[in-house]
Design a protein around this motif. Structure first.
Motif, mmCIF file in Angstrom:
data_model
loop_
_atom_site.group_PDB
_atom_site.id
_atom_site.type_symbol
_atom_site.label_atom_id
_atom_site.label_comp_id
_atom_site.label_asym_id
_atom_site.label_seq_id
_atom_site.Cartn_x
_atom_site.Cartn_y
_atom_site.Cartn_z
ATOM 1 N N ALA A 89 1.434 4.873 -2.549
ATOM 2 C CA ALA A 89 1.135 6.201 -2.008
ATOM 3 C C ALA A 89 2.037 7.248 -2.656
ATOM 4 N N PRO A 90 1.533 8.479 -2.840
ATOM 5 C CA PRO A 90 2.348 9.523 -3.449
ATOM 6 C C PRO A 90 3.539 9.938 -2.576
ATOM 7 N N ALA A 91 3.369 9.944 -1.252
ATOM 8 C CA ALA A 91 4.464 10.380 -0.375
ATOM 9 C C ALA A 91 4.403 9.611 0.935
ATOM 10 N N VAL A 92 5.536 9.004 1.302
ATOM 11 C CA VAL A 92 5.636 8.230 2.533
ATOM 12 C C VAL A 92 6.963 8.579 3.196
ATOM 13 N N GLU A 93 6.922 8.696 4.518
ATOM 14 C CA GLU A 93 8.161 8.940 5.256
ATOM 15 C C GLU A 93 8.084 8.212 6.587
ATOM 16 N N ALA A 94 9.089 7.402 6.883
ATOM 17 C CA ALA A 94 9.196 6.660 8.135
ATOM 18 C C ALA A 94 7.950 5.800 8.381
ATOM 19 N N GLY A 95 7.383 5.235 7.316
ATOM 20 C CA GLY A 95 6.231 4.365 7.447
ATOM 21 C C GLY A 95 4.905 5.095 7.600
ATOM 22 N N PHE A 110 0.823 -1.213 0.000
ATOM 23 C CA PHE A 110 0.000 0.000 0.000
ATOM 24 C C PHE A 110 0.854 1.260 0.000
ATOM 25 N N GLN A 111 1.949 1.249 0.754
ATOM 26 C CA GLN A 111 2.785 2.447 0.802
ATOM 27 C C GLN A 111 3.570 2.634 -0.488
ATOM 28 N N ALA A 112 3.789 1.575 -1.225
ATOM 29 C CA ALA A 112 4.462 1.711 -2.522
ATOM 30 C C ALA A 112 3.576 2.465 -3.507
#
Length: 95
Positions: free
Chosen positions: A80-86, A76-78
């Protein structure tokens, strides 16, 4: 406790309820009866009464606390447009 028509109108205003002016006296009488009953219930000695969650002696059926789905957080986080530290990063909406 006896409520007046003015108090009923004030309560209705606080609750944002519209009351017909000709029914205010009936509401005052009914609400006063409810408050009197609550006051009467408050005088009952309940020190020897065991607290219970349900009036019937029943056991709540709970499902076992087991994992039923695979961990798909990375997938799911792959996407997402922007992810930081989970964590998902979103635009600031409060200025």
């Amino acid at each position: 406790m006896s409520l007046t028509s003015e108090e009923v109108n004030r309560i209705a205003w606080l609750a944002r309820l519209a009351i017909d002016p000709d029914k205010t006296a009936a509401y005052a009488r009914d609400l006063s009866g409810i408050l009197d009953f609550i006051e009467q219930m408050g005088t009952v000695d309940t020190d020897q009464v065991t607290p219970m969650a349900h009036p019937l002696d029943q056991v709540q059926r709970l499902r076992p606390d087991t994992v039923t789905e695979a961990d798909q957080r990375a997938l799911f986080q792959a996407q997402a447009p922007a992810v930081e530290a989970g964590l998902y990063l979103v635009p600031k909406v409060i200025e």
